[in-house]
Design a protein around this motif. Structure first.
Motif, PDB file in Angstrom:
ATOM      1  N   LYS A 119      52.260  40.194  31.460  1.00  0.00           N
ATOM      2  CA  LYS A 119      52.192  41.645  31.633  1.00  0.00           C
ATOM      3  C   LYS A 119      50.866  42.057  32.262  1.00  0.00           C
ATOM      4  N   ALA A 120      49.781  41.439  31.818  1.00  0.00           N
ATOM      5  CA  ALA A 120      48.471  41.777  32.371  1.00  0.00           C
ATOM      6  C   ALA A 120      48.396  41.446  33.857  1.00  0.00           C
ATOM      7  N   ALA A 121      48.951  40.304  34.241  1.00  0.00           N
ATOM      8  CA  ALA A 121      48.905  39.894  35.648  1.00  0.00           C
ATOM      9  C   ALA A 121      49.719  40.834  36.524  1.00  0.00           C
ATOM     10  N   VAL A 122      50.922  41.206  36.086  1.00  0.00           N
ATOM     11  CA  VAL A 122      51.768  42.107  36.861  1.00  0.00           C
ATOM     12  C   VAL A 122      51.089  43.468  37.013  1.00  0.00           C
ATOM     13  N   GLU A 123      50.540  43.983  35.915  1.00  0.00           N
ATOM     14  CA  GLU A 123      49.867  45.282  35.976  1.00  0.00           C
ATOM     15  C   GLU A 123      48.638  45.214  36.888  1.00  0.00           C
ATOM     16  N   HIS A 124      47.925  44.092  36.859  1.00  0.00           N
ATOM     17  CA  HIS A 124      46.748  43.921  37.719  1.00  0.00           C
ATOM     18  C   HIS A 124      47.153  43.964  39.192  1.00  0.00           C
ATOM     19  N   CYS A 125      48.239  43.306  39.528  1.00  0.00           N
ATOM     20  CA  CYS A 125      48.716  43.317  40.913  1.00  0.00           C
ATOM     21  C   CYS A 125      49.035  44.741  41.352  1.00  0.00           C
ATOM     22  N   ARG A 126      49.709  45.476  40.500  1.00  0.00           N
ATOM     23  CA  ARG A 126      50.096  46.848  40.847  1.00  0.00           C
ATOM     24  C   ARG A 126      48.885  47.761  40.986  1.00  0.00           C
ATOM     25  N   ALA A 127      47.979  47.655  40.025  1.00  0.00           N
ATOM     26  CA  ALA A 127      46.865  48.592  39.973  1.00  0.00           C
ATOM     27  C   ALA A 127      45.839  48.339  41.066  1.00  0.00           C
ATOM     28  N   HIS A 128      45.613  47.073  41.404  1.00  0.00           N
ATOM     29  CA  HIS A 128      44.502  46.742  42.304  1.00  0.00           C
ATOM     30  C   HIS A 128      44.942  46.433  43.736  1.00  0.00           C
TER      31      HIS A 128
END
Length: 484
Positions: free
Chosen positions: A155-164
């Motif tokens: 979840k952290a990796a997916v959110e990081h891709c989206r946010a950054h």
């Protein structure tokens, strides 16, 4: 017809598959289906017989010239490619103890215990983006062990891709054993566009025998119970991935078992000896014996014929075949001129272990001589250069092989050579022999598809399908994550 246009039979590899005759032009890798007249002309040329002046002979010579009398392009030296694929080994350990597991349940010989932290995963994504040279379409593959044992990091990796990185198109992949596909987990995966590949070898008998739980009991009932709780439209998006063994179902039987279970996206592929096995491959789990390989290839041929019929009938399309390794290999053959080297390890893809160490691909994890940096310090350019400068195709074995130009882009050469021979500049003949047989079959499969379903063939191998690997979308996945 000038003498220049008559192909030299000694430079052609000819073979018969699925009742058709084919030839591969060894120096260039070009291949074609042969008409009976063209095949007869080549027989005569091989005996140094000058073709008789007849209309059918002239037509056959024209056919051969059209297929094989084209200048070969000089590819030049291999150059660094954009880094587009990242495998995150986010969890060592697994609930299952599969007979053929190539990486020892994600432990890689016991050296890779533990789980990845969110920071390592996000730093690995940053590393991928920096190495991608601005490429717009990137792939993040969650792997293990069993990745769903570490869902928070996913979840952290997916959110990081989206946010950054909102300007990049990320395709997220997950390989799972299905034990942790709870309704909540499955809903998050589906809503966030994570493409799920479920490893399941078929019905209860084969699944329980080949993929038992870690305590030795069967896994089928537990996984079936998880799937039964999921909405039909969620299950429909899953890729069911069966691993074939010599004493399990053949390719066509395994495909039918998964199809009868309600799966539409199906991949079947043979067990692959690699990693911690070294060169000690249990014969019941891997296709070591020639008789087992013969049965395997006969099964693949039967499966390809079945798939061609279903494609021609409109039952299967690109969105159903996208994850099939057989289809990917057919696409590589069809587009063989696009590839410059045998393997993308360390040049187009990297793998990151739980502790943040980067390797050329997942199969190299734990191999100290192939550590190529860390997510904190960056990639070691000297390792990438070593891969680029090692041209395995210049080995005597490759130079004398009729299929050399058609192996490009097929992958697995470097890790198999390292694990079996301790070097990466020489291929392993046992694996080459099997892949040569596959190449013949896949060429025949392309011809069968083109003859039986020409319009579907054009759609399947449309260029747009391969320039952006997020080109298909899960049926209701949200957001830009799975956009094409």
């Amino acid at each position: 017809m000038s003498e220049r246009t008559v192909p030299d039979p000694s430079q052609l590899h000819r073979f018969t598959r699925i009742g058709r005759r084919f030839a591969v032009h060894v120096p260039t890798g070009r291949f074609a289906q042969l008409s009976p007249d063209a095949d007869l002309v080549l027989d005569g040329l091989a005996r140094d017989e000058r073709p008789a002046p007849a209309p059918e002979v002239a037509a056959a010579l024209d056919e051969l010239a059209r297929h094989f009398d084209e200048p070969d392009e000089d590819r030049g030296p291999a150059q660094p490619a954009p880094m587009t694929d990242l495998t995150l080994n986010i969890s060592a350990g697994c609930d299952l103890a599969c007979r053929y597991c190539w990486n020892n349940r994600g432990l890689y010989g016991g050296e890779m215990a533990g789980r990845m932290t969110p920071k390592v995963a996000c730093d690995a994504v940053d590393l991928l983006v920096r190495a991608s040279n601005g490429h717009p379409s990137l792939v993040v593959d969650f792997y293990g062990g069993e990745p769903l044992l570490n869902l928070p990091v996913m979840k952290a990796a997916v959110e990081h891709c989206r946010a950054h990185y909102p300007d990049r198109r990320f395709s997220f992949l997950l390989a799972t054993n299905g034990v942790h596909l709870s309704p909540e987990n499955a809903a998050w995966l589906h809503d966030n566009g994570v493409n799920v590949a479920l490893s399941i070898d078929g019905g209860k008998e084969v699944q329980d025998r080949q993929r038992p739980l870690a305590n030795g009991s069967g896994s089928y009932d537990r996984i079936a119970a998880c799937l039964a709780q999921l909405p039909a439209h969620v299950r429909a998006d899953y890729v069911a991935r069966a691993t074939l063994t010599p004493d399990g179902p053949g390719p066509l039987e395994a495909w039918h078992q998964l199809h009868d279970m309600g799966f539409r996206r199906i991949e079947v592929f043979e067990s692959e000896p690699a990693c911690f096995y070294g060169t000690d491959y249990p014969p019941g789990d891997f296709f070591v014996a020639m008789a087992d390989r013969d049965r395997l290839m006969a099964g693949y041929e039967a499966l390809l014929v079945e798939l061609a019929h279903r494609i021609a009938a409109g039952e299967l399309g690109y969105e159903d075949l996208f994850f099939s390794r057989l289809f990917k290999q057919m696409a590589r053959l069809y587009r063989s001129g696009d590839f410059e080297g045998p393997c993308a390890a360390g040049t187009g893809q990297i793998a990151v272990s739980q502790d943040g160490t980067a390797y050329p691909c997942t199969a190299f994890i734990g191999q100290d001589t192939w550590r190529m940096g860390t997510v904190g310090a960056g990639l070691d350019a000297s390792v990438q250069r070593r891969l680029l400068d090692t041209d395995i195709t210049q080995s005597d074995a490759c130079q004398s092989c009729w299929a050399m130009r058609l192996c490009l882009g097929s992958g697995s050469c470097y890790n198999l050579s390292h694990l079996n021979l301790g070097r990466i500049d020489e291929p392993v003949e046992a694996f080459c022999e099997l892949y040569r047989r596959k190449i013949e079959l896949l060429i025949a499969g392309l011809a069968l598809l083109q003859d039986e379903a020409p319009e579907a063939f054009d759609r399947l191998f449309d260029e747009d399908n391969f320039t952006d690997r997020s080109a298909w979308r899960a049926s209701t996945a949200a957001g830009e994550v799975a956009d094409g």
